[in-house]
Design an enzyme around this catalytic site. Structure first.
Site, mmCIF file in Angstrom:
data_model
loop_
_atom_site.group_PDB
_atom_site.id
_atom_site.type_symbol
_atom_site.label_atom_id
_atom_site.label_comp_id
_atom_site.label_asym_id
_atom_site.label_seq_id
_atom_site.Cartn_x
_atom_site.Cartn_y
_atom_site.Cartn_z
ATOM 1 N N SER A 93 44.367 -33.086 7.616
ATOM 2 C CA SER A 93 45.458 -32.650 8.551
ATOM 3 C C SER A 93 46.283 -31.723 8.372
ATOM 4 C CB SER A 93 46.506 -34.005 8.592
ATOM 5 O OG SER A 93 47.108 -34.383 7.116
ATOM 6 N N ALA A 148 52.258 -22.736 3.113
ATOM 7 C CA ALA A 148 52.222 -21.322 3.265
ATOM 8 C C ALA A 148 53.393 -20.588 3.727
ATOM 9 C CB ALA A 148 51.258 -21.311 4.589
ATOM 10 N N GLY A 173 52.781 -16.181 6.296
ATOM 11 C CA GLY A 173 52.398 -16.243 7.590
ATOM 12 C C GLY A 173 51.156 -16.220 8.177
ATOM 13 N N GLU A 214 51.997 -7.285 4.221
ATOM 14 C CA GLU A 214 51.554 -7.852 2.933
ATOM 15 C C GLU A 214 50.608 -6.930 2.151
ATOM 16 O OE1 GLU A 214 50.766 -12.008 2.907
ATOM 17 O OE2 GLU A 214 52.466 -12.302 4.537
ATOM 18 N N ASP A 262 37.733 -31.717 -2.375
ATOM 19 C CA ASP A 262 36.692 -32.927 -2.070
ATOM 20 C C ASP A 262 35.837 -32.641 -0.837
ATOM 21 O OD1 ASP A 262 38.631 -34.249 -3.797
ATOM 22 O OD2 ASP A 262 39.850 -35.089 -1.955
ATOM 23 N N HIS A 296 46.739 -15.661 -6.819
ATOM 24 C CA HIS A 296 47.970 -14.985 -6.197
ATOM 25 C C HIS A 296 48.671 -14.278 -7.484
ATOM 26 C CE1 HIS A 296 51.495 -14.142 -3.845
ATOM 27 N NE2 HIS A 296 50.965 -14.604 -2.931
ATOM 28 N N ARG A 348 45.154 -8.400 -3.444
ATOM 29 C CA ARG A 348 45.335 -9.306 -4.462
ATOM 30 C C ARG A 348 44.702 -9.210 -5.803
ATOM 31 N NH1 ARG A 348 47.074 -14.433 -0.882
ATOM 32 N NH2 ARG A 348 48.615 -13.111 0.039
ATOM 33 N N HIS A 376 44.815 -19.675 -6.128
ATOM 34 C CA HIS A 376 45.647 -19.835 -5.062
ATOM 35 C C HIS A 376 44.513 -20.274 -3.878
ATOM 36 C CE1 HIS A 376 48.819 -18.697 -1.833
ATOM 37 N NE2 HIS A 376 48.032 -17.762 -1.566
ATOM 38 N N ARG A 398 40.180 -12.380 0.089
ATOM 39 C CA ARG A 398 40.696 -12.452 1.291
ATOM 40 C C ARG A 398 41.836 -11.709 1.518
ATOM 41 N NH1 ARG A 398 45.246 -16.261 2.942
ATOM 42 N NH2 ARG A 398 45.374 -16.573 0.720
HETATM 43 P P1 FAD Z 1 44.665 -27.754 4.148
HETATM 44 O O1 FAD Z 1 45.970 -27.380 4.804
HETATM 45 O O2 FAD Z 1 44.977 -27.911 2.566
HETATM 46 O O3 FAD Z 1 44.683 -29.212 4.544
HETATM 47 C C1 FAD Z 1 43.529 -30.139 3.985
HETATM 48 C C2 FAD Z 1 44.026 -31.570 4.206
HETATM 49 O O4 FAD Z 1 42.803 -32.447 3.878
HETATM 50 C C3 FAD Z 1 44.997 -32.210 3.844
HETATM 51 O O5 FAD Z 1 45.668 -33.074 4.745
HETATM 52 C C4 FAD Z 1 44.468 -33.117 2.533
HETATM 53 O O6 FAD Z 1 45.286 -34.204 2.328
HETATM 54 C C5 FAD Z 1 43.279 -33.554 3.393
HETATM 55 N N1 FAD Z 1 42.234 -34.040 2.324
HETATM 56 C C6 FAD Z 1 41.621 -33.421 1.359
HETATM 57 N N2 FAD Z 1 40.727 -34.249 0.788
HETATM 58 C C7 FAD Z 1 40.481 -35.225 1.397
HETATM 59 C C8 FAD Z 1 39.635 -36.379 1.246
HETATM 60 N N3 FAD Z 1 39.135 -36.873 0.359
HETATM 61 N N4 FAD Z 1 40.220 -37.390 1.962
HETATM 62 C C9 FAD Z 1 41.033 -37.356 3.206
HETATM 63 N N5 FAD Z 1 41.780 -36.431 3.241
HETATM 64 C C10 FAD Z 1 41.432 -35.283 2.375
HETATM 65 N N6 FAD Z 1 47.418 -18.616 4.237
HETATM 66 C C11 FAD Z 1 48.001 -17.667 5.160
HETATM 67 O O7 FAD Z 1 46.976 -17.173 5.917
HETATM 68 N N7 FAD Z 1 49.035 -17.386 4.955
HETATM 69 C C12 FAD Z 1 49.915 -17.740 4.140
HETATM 70 O O8 FAD Z 1 51.144 -17.243 4.131
HETATM 71 C C13 FAD Z 1 49.788 -18.646 3.080
HETATM 72 N N8 FAD Z 1 50.379 -19.019 1.982
HETATM 73 C C14 FAD Z 1 50.141 -19.830 1.439
HETATM 74 C C15 FAD Z 1 51.059 -20.440 0.349
HETATM 75 C C16 FAD Z 1 50.824 -21.349 -0.528
HETATM 76 C C17 FAD Z 1 51.709 -21.830 -1.547
HETATM 77 C C18 FAD Z 1 49.307 -21.915 -0.416
HETATM 78 C C19 FAD Z 1 48.946 -22.974 -1.365
HETATM 79 C C20 FAD Z 1 48.400 -21.382 0.195
HETATM 80 C C21 FAD Z 1 48.610 -20.248 1.181
HETATM 81 N N9 FAD Z 1 47.822 -19.895 2.253
HETATM 82 C C22 FAD Z 1 48.406 -18.855 3.182
HETATM 83 C C23 FAD Z 1 46.571 -20.433 2.355
HETATM 84 C C24 FAD Z 1 46.658 -21.361 3.439
HETATM 85 O O9 FAD Z 1 47.750 -22.128 3.642
HETATM 86 C C25 FAD Z 1 45.581 -22.345 3.329
HETATM 87 O O10 FAD Z 1 44.230 -21.773 3.080
HETATM 88 C C26 FAD Z 1 45.229 -23.131 4.800
HETATM 89 O O11 FAD Z 1 46.494 -23.543 5.238
HETATM 90 C C27 FAD Z 1 44.331 -24.255 4.587
HETATM 91 O O12 FAD Z 1 44.540 -24.845 5.902
HETATM 92 P P2 FAD Z 1 43.283 -26.247 5.847
HETATM 93 O O13 FAD Z 1 43.481 -26.669 7.243
HETATM 94 O O14 FAD Z 1 41.900 -25.584 5.719
HETATM 95 O O15 FAD Z 1 43.450 -27.336 4.694
HETATM 96 C C1 SIN Z 2 52.312 -15.159 0.522
HETATM 97 O O1 SIN Z 2 53.079 -15.343 1.162
HETATM 98 O O2 SIN Z 2 51.925 -14.291 -0.347
HETATM 99 C C2 SIN Z 2 50.739 -15.754 0.545
HETATM 100 C C3 SIN Z 2 50.124 -15.319 1.791
HETATM 101 C C4 SIN Z 2 48.731 -15.936 1.869
HETATM 102 O O3 SIN Z 2 48.160 -16.675 0.873
HETATM 103 O O4 SIN Z 2 47.904 -15.466 2.625
#
Ligand code: FAD
Ligand code: SIN
Length: 521
Positions: free
Chosen positions: A12, A45, A48, A113, A220, A241, A288, A349, A384
């Site tokens: 989600s 995140a 942005g 950035e 997973d 990061h 990075r 990260h 990335r």
């Molecule tokens: P996620 O958002 O991680 O969602 C994964 C989902 O899968 C979760 O709901 C989890 O509970 C669920 N899940 C996992 N395993 C299972 C399982 N076995 N069964 C059921 N559910 C499961 N990226 C940017 O582009 N800009 C940013 O500014 C940025 N800042 C960041 C800051 C931080 C602190 C972090 C950690 C990451 C950041 N990133 C950023 C990276 C970015 O946030 C993520 O790569 C992106 O949000 C991933 O989205 P997703 O939908 O793939 O997975």
């Molecule tokens: C950050 O805000 O530095 C994270 C941005 C990213 O991971 O893309």
């Protein structure tokens, strides 16, 4: 229990939620997520989402910056596709209610950035992900076709293997019929049969000791697809990061967004020396991989546990307006970032590698799609570019939805799938076996498979992981499934894939740096 659905979504975060909102017009949607709905990497995140929605910036510049960061390993067609289609996808989440900050002239307030040649990052203060999750979950809530099951843990992708047939890696026609999922509230394993399945399980940061990723980020989806004999690629490219807050004992590590450096903050060693200029002409705003390696090198040379991020030259009002969450966090530990420097260290990260997919998010398993951080699309190559991840998730979730909606009506549910077999298993009586192995895995990966690698370290890591693997598989055979045990298995698989990919790459490129094959200078 057995459920039939048209579209099964695992996860989600931004990828799972946006796919759900699209396919819901074409059938029933079952979205499962392992804890609360909002808990995800997306939620945290900060910086942005990179995108070109208005001038004077251009698609071409964004493409160029992405290719440069990716160090020659990006798929240029995919880069062009994501950058150009991204603008439309960003407008879509704005229509769904996401609020991005605007400047006084009414345009987007764009942040800069590392690795970006222009300010290009749309954001909601320093909590962009939280805002995106809020808006998407509110839209999902209103949709009658979408059922969200929280506290459901996906254990395995169902294929012919579960019908008793032999399934071999890299063979065509392996088909996904749905997933076995653990209802963690009742403890029962349920069967969800689907026409199309999207894996959107996010990242792998928890494989390392210090990470910005929340505890759900255990890889997973990547491990499940690998077990189902799907293809996984580029796992050696783990992004650290550069600036996680140095706060021993706190896990996950709190991120100090790169946008803070974009606003003018500078990295310094403990004695106040600005060091990045000696590593890269772009200084503290270099991509990075370069910054994280430089920090690692400086810390090792000096024997320090952290470096400083100096924000004391920034305007207080500007800082508090743009980075309220970072300001509040610093204040909560007794540190005013406008008066004293912030101690920072690199932390795991982001995973550039993952489940190999084509331009429609299709994996090599039939009817199985992957989008978001768990997928390897070719966008990031060896490193990335900041804020390209949310963008990639939007574009690939959209494309996977288009393909899924087209094929779903012609796919039948597989009715011969047996129920989950838990014969011969019993409750674990020593949880310490799981928690200890998780810690040991994180230790091994951090010490030997981190920012700087070598053949000897990788070999040592592989040997250790083999032991952990043997112990954990033995435990799995005789124990009733639990999230902690499944996560451990998955993390060991992910660690194994990272090590094997790192061993296979006999060069230093992007995020993979090995002292045995230093970069040509
Ligand atoms: P996620 O958002 O991680 O969602 C994964 C989902 O899968 C979760 O709901 C989890 O509970 C669920 N899940 C996992 N395993 C299972 C399982 N076995 N069964 C059921 N559910 C499961 N990226 C940017 O582009 N800009 C940013 O500014 C940025 N800042 C960041 C800051 C931080 C602190 C972090 C950690 C990451 C950041 N990133 C950023 C990276 C970015 O946030 C993520 O790569 C992106 O949000 C991933 O989205 P997703 O939908 O793939 O997975
Ligand atoms: C950050 O805000 O530095 C994270 C941005 C990213 O991971 O893309």
């Amino acid at each position: 229990m057995r459920t039939k659905t048209d579209f099964l979504i695992i996860g989600s975060g931004i990828a799972g939620l946006t796919y759900a909102l699209k396919v819901a017009a074409h059938g029933t949607v079952t979205l499962i997520t392992k804890v609360q709905a909002e808990e995800s990497n997306t939620k945290y995140a900060q910086g942005g989402i990179a995108g070109v929605l208005e001038g004077p910036d251009s698609f071409e510049n964004h493409v160029k910056d992405t290719l440069i960061a990716g160090a020659g390993i990006c798929d240029e067609n995919i880069v062009r596709m994501v950058v150009t289609e991204g603008a439309e996808r960003i407008r879509e989440i704005i229509e769904w209610g996401t609020r991005f900050d605007r400047s006084d002239d009414g345009g987007f307030d764009l942040a800069q950035e590392g690795g970006h040649s222009a300010p290009r990052v749309l954001h909601h203060k320093d909590s962009t992900g939280n805002e995106i999750e809020r808006a998407l979950l509110a839209a999902i809530d209103k949709h009658p076709n979408i059922q969200v099951y929280t506290h459901y843990f996906a254990i395995d992708i169902i294929t012919q293997h579960h019908l008793g047939m032999e399934v071999r890696r890299n063979t065509p026609d392996i088909t996904c019929y749905g997933a076995y999922v653990l209802n963690t509230r009742t403890g029962s394993v349920e069967t969800i049969l689907s026409r199309c399945t999207l894996v959107a399980t996010g990242g792998i940061g928890q494989v390392y000791r210090a990470t910005t990723n929340p505890v759900i980020a255990t890889g997973d989806g990547i491990a499940m697809v690998y077990r189902a004999k799907g293809t996984v690629k580029d796992m050696e490219f783990v992004q650290f990061h550069p600036t996680a807050l140095y706060l021993p004992g706190e896990s996950p590590s709190f991120l100090i967004s790169e946008a803070v450096r974009g606003a003018g903050a500078v990295l310094r060693t403990k004695d106040g020396r600005e060091f990045m200029a000696g590593y890269d002409p772009r200084g503290s705003l270099a991509p990075r991989d370069i910054v994280a390696r430089a920090i690692d090198q400086e810390m090792k040379l000096r024997g320090d546990e952290f470096v400083y991020l100096d924000c004391t030259n920034l305007n207080r009002e500007y800082f508090m307006q743009h980075f309220p969450a970072i300001f509040a966090k610093c204040k909560s530990i007794g540190l005013d970032p406008l008066n004293v420097m912030i101690p920072v260290v690199p932390a795991a990260h982001y995973s550039c590698g993952g489940i190999l997919v084509d331009e429609y998010g299709k994996s090599n398993l039939k009817h199985l799609y992957a989008a978001g951080e768990c997928a390897c699309t070719g966008l990031h190559g060896a490193n990335r570019l900041a804020s390209n991840s949310l963008l990639e998730a939007l574009v690939f979730a959209h494309r996977a939805a288009i393909d899924s909606m087209a094929v779903a009506p012609s796919i039948s549910h597989q009715d011969n799938v047996p129920e989950w077999n838990s014969e011969g298993t019993k409750q674990p009586n020593e949880m310490v076996l799981i928690t200890h192995n998780r810690r040991e895995l994180q230790q091994v990966m951090s010490d030997y498979v981190g920012i700087v690698r070598s053949d000897v370290r990788l070999k040592r890591a592989l040997d250790r992981l083999r032991i952990l693997y043997g112990e954990t598989e033995a435990l799995y055979e005789r124990t009733i499934v639990s999230p902690s045990l499944c996560e451990l298995r998955n993390m060991i698989s992910v660690g194994y894939m990272i090590i094997k990919s790192a061993m296979a790459r006999k060069e230093s490129v992007g995020l993979h740096y090995t002292t045995d094959y230093p970069p040509a200078s």
